[in-house]
Design a protein around this motif. Structure first.
Motif, short mmCIF file in Angstrom:
data_model
loop_
_atom_site.label_atom_id
_atom_site.label_comp_id
_atom_site.label_asym_id
_atom_site.label_seq_id
_atom_site.Cartn_x
_atom_site.Cartn_y
_atom_site.Cartn_z
N ILE A 112 1.02 -1.31 0.35
CA ILE A 112 -0.26 0.42 0.23
C ILE A 112 1.17 1.53 0.02
CG2 ILE A 112 -1.70 1.53 1.50
CD1 ILE A 112 -3.36 -1.16 2.11
N LEU A 113 1.96 1.15 0.83
CA LEU A 113 2.79 2.39 0.44
C LEU A 113 3.24 2.74 -0.48
CD1 LEU A 113 5.00 1.82 4.49
CD2 LEU A 113 2.85 3.82 3.55
N TYR A 114 3.86 1.34 -1.35
CA TYR A 114 4.54 2.05 -2.56
C TYR A 114 3.40 2.17 -3.30
CZ TYR A 114 9.64 0.09 -1.97
OH TYR A 114 9.87 -0.54 -2.20
N ALA A 115 2.25 1.35 -3.48
CA ALA A 115 0.81 2.52 -4.18
C ALA A 115 0.33 3.95 -3.56
CB ALA A 115 -0.58 1.39 -3.83
N VAL A 116 0.14 4.31 -3.09
CA VAL A 116 0.57 5.79 -2.62
C VAL A 116 1.11 6.39 -2.76
CG1 VAL A 116 -2.01 4.98 -0.88
CG2 VAL A 116 0.32 5.73 -0.17
N GLY A 117 2.58 6.07 -3.20
CA GLY A 117 3.59 6.97 -3.73
C GLY A 117 4.94 6.94 -2.30
N ALA A 118 4.72 6.40 -1.67
CA ALA A 118 5.18 6.37 -0.39
C ALA A 118 6.45 6.00 0.59
CB ALA A 118 4.07 6.48 1.27
N GLU A 119 7.09 5.35 -1.22
CA GLU A 119 8.05 4.07 -0.38
C GLU A 119 9.31 4.89 -0.45
OE1 GLU A 119 7.80 5.63 -5.12
OE2 GLU A 119 6.82 5.16 -4.18
N LYS A 120 9.29 5.73 -0.63
CA LYS A 120 10.70 6.83 0.15
C LYS A 120 10.76 6.89 1.18
CE LYS A 120 12.50 8.26 -5.36
NZ LYS A 120 12.21 9.50 -5.09
N GLN A 121 9.44 7.05 2.03
CA GLN A 121 9.57 7.78 3.31
C GLN A 121 9.65 5.73 4.35
OE1 GLN A 121 5.59 9.98 1.43
NE2 GLN A 121 6.04 9.96 3.77
N ILE A 122 9.52 4.82 3.72
CA ILE A 122 10.38 3.80 4.48
C ILE A 122 11.06 3.20 4.71
CG2 ILE A 122 9.33 0.89 4.05
CD1 ILE A 122 7.68 1.20 1.80
N ALA A 123 11.20 3.43 5.99
CA ALA A 123 12.35 3.41 6.95
C ALA A 123 13.51 1.49 7.44
CB ALA A 123 13.10 3.93 7.83
N ALA A 124 12.13 0.73 7.03
CA ALA A 124 12.31 -0.96 7.28
C ALA A 124 10.62 -1.80 7.32
CB ALA A 124 12.95 -0.68 8.97
N VAL A 125 11.14 -2.74 7.08
CA VAL A 125 10.03 -4.04 7.08
C VAL A 125 10.02 -5.22 7.62
CG1 VAL A 125 8.60 -2.34 4.56
CG2 VAL A 125 10.27 -4.37 5.04
N ALA A 126 9.27 -5.80 7.99
CA ALA A 126 8.94 -7.00 7.74
C ALA A 126 9.86 -8.07 6.66
CB ALA A 126 7.31 -7.68 8.48
N ASN A 152 7.95 -8.35 0.25
CA ASN A 152 8.66 -8.91 -1.08
C ASN A 152 7.61 -8.42 -1.71
OD1 ASN A 152 6.24 -10.61 -1.22
ND2 ASN A 152 7.13 -12.69 -1.45
N TYR A 153 7.03 -6.97 -2.10
CA TYR A 153 6.69 -6.42 -2.96
C TYR A 153 6.41 -5.18 -2.88
CZ TYR A 153 3.75 -5.74 -8.06
OH TYR A 153 3.26 -5.90 -9.08
N PRO A 154 6.63 -4.81 -4.40
CA PRO A 154 8.14 -5.11 -5.78
C PRO A 154 8.58 -5.13 -5.18
CG PRO A 154 6.73 -2.62 -5.23
CD PRO A 154 6.56 -3.27 -3.54
N GLU A 155 9.73 -5.63 -6.21
CA GLU A 155 11.18 -6.52 -5.87
C GLU A 155 11.52 -5.05 -5.32
OE1 GLU A 155 13.50 -8.88 -6.94
OE2 GLU A 155 11.76 -9.22 -7.16
N SER A 156 11.72 -3.76 -5.35
CA SER A 156 12.54 -3.52 -4.52
C SER A 156 12.55 -3.35 -3.22
CB SER A 156 12.50 -1.92 -5.02
OG SER A 156 11.06 -1.34 -5.00
N ALA A 157 11.26 -3.55 -2.45
CA ALA A 157 11.29 -4.21 -1.13
C ALA A 157 11.99 -5.11 -0.66
CB ALA A 157 9.73 -4.22 -0.87
N LYS A 158 12.55 -6.08 -1.14
CA LYS A 158 13.45 -7.47 -0.89
C LYS A 158 14.07 -5.91 -0.19
CE LYS A 158 11.82 -10.49 -3.94
NZ LYS A 158 12.50 -11.42 -4.88
N LYS A 159 14.75 -4.82 -0.62
CA LYS A 159 16.31 -4.87 -0.36
C LYS A 159 15.86 -3.87 0.49
CE LYS A 159 17.52 -4.61 -4.66
NZ LYS A 159 17.80 -3.99 -7.15
#
Length: 297
Positions: free
Chosen positions: A58-72, A76-83
């Motif tokens: 959802i964060l990626y979909a709304v355009g907030a991907e650059k605001q993500i500090a960490a994830v569980a 694993n999606y999108p691909e860049s979330a794996k990194k």
């Protein structure tokens, strides 16, 4: 020449000021999640932690991907979330509170029931948190808007909500105008013992919106244990198998007594992408469209 330069500079500053004022109107932002918990963001969050795969999407979909500090780890999606930096698994027992606090997050997205025990710590450290509690597709749409508002992407959220509501509306119209009876659907969660989706499951809503009738929609549980005899007697037209459990439909075809089930006779055993169909995120609308085609092709 100087006059032109100063004119352009003035226009640039004016546009920038308008942008800042427009942005300022988005905050403070307050939403109430499905558990009744209210969260307020005084300013745009820049260190968000997502404890679930769906909320990361959802964060990626709304355009907030650059605001993500960490994830569980499950993100694993999108691909860049794996990194992205990881703070442990989705299961609360594998999540590191120390890692979470070390990131100094200004917003955390957690899941009702799974992460409740972390809430007292978040309140102690005054970390704003949003609780995901999606039971239906409609809840997903609401949550996408909530997260868009909290992260400063209200306009994108509104566009997505409009798009997703139209998908649901179009499928509903198509199923009604098809002139066909709703196909009976069996979703196999597990087979030792047999488990399926009851009327309190998210999957049940996905099947219903897509134009199917879940053969266990009358069972007042999320994922009940069911008997093989009941499955056979219900004679499903479609059998759905999650790809994290099955790689082939052959195992179903050879089960004793299953050869006369409509789905087996007509080759309507479908292996679907479990992540797409069961995550309460933006890809669920792809799943709805795909399942509609499976049911009515």
């Amino acid at each position: 020449m100087k006059r032109i330069f100063f004119k352009h500079a003035f226009i640039f500053v004016l546009v920038a000021l308008i942008g800042v004022q427009a942005f300022a109107r988005d905050f403070p932002a307050t939403v109430q999640d499905k558990t009744g918990h209210s969260v307020t963001m005084e300013k745009k969050p820049v260190k968000i932690i997502s404890l679930g795969a769906a909320s990361t999407e959802i964060l990626y979909a709304v355009g907030a991907e650059k605001q993500i500090a960490a994830v569980a780890d499950v993100s694993n999606y999108p691909e860049s979330a794996k990194k992205l930096p990881k703070i442990g698994g989705f299961d609360a027992k594998t999540i590191s509170l120390e890692k979470i606090v070390a990131f100094r997050p200004d917003l955390i997205i957690i899941y009702s029931g799974m992460h409740d025990f972390l809430i007292p710590s978040f309140e102690k450290f005054k970390i704003p948190y949003y609780v995901s509690n999606d039971a239906t597709v409609s809840d997903v749409i609401d949550e996408i808007m909530d997260i868009a508002i909290l992260t400063g992407h209200k306009s994108t959220g509104s566009s997505l909500v409009k798009k997703y509501n139209k998908i649901v509306e179009d499928i509903s119209k198509a199923t009604k105008s098809s002139g066909k009876d709703r196909p009976n659907v069996f979703w196999e969660v597990y087979n030792a013992p047999y488990m399926s989706a009851g009327n309190k499951s998210f999957i049940n809503d996905v099947i219903s919106i897509s134009g199917g009738r879940n053969i266990f929609e009358d069972v007042d549980q999320a994922y009940p244990v069911v008997s093989e005899e009941t499955i056979i007697a219900s004679n499903p037209d479609i059998i759905l198998l999650p790809n994290d459990m099955y790689s082939s439909s052959d195992t179903v075809k050879t089960r004793h007594g299953w050869q006369n089930i409509n789905a087996v006779k007509n080759g309507k055993i479908v292996i679907i992408n479990a992540d797409v169909y069961t995550r309460s995120g933006p890809r669920i609308f792809d799943a709805l469209q795909e399942l509609y085609r499976i049911l009515y092709r």
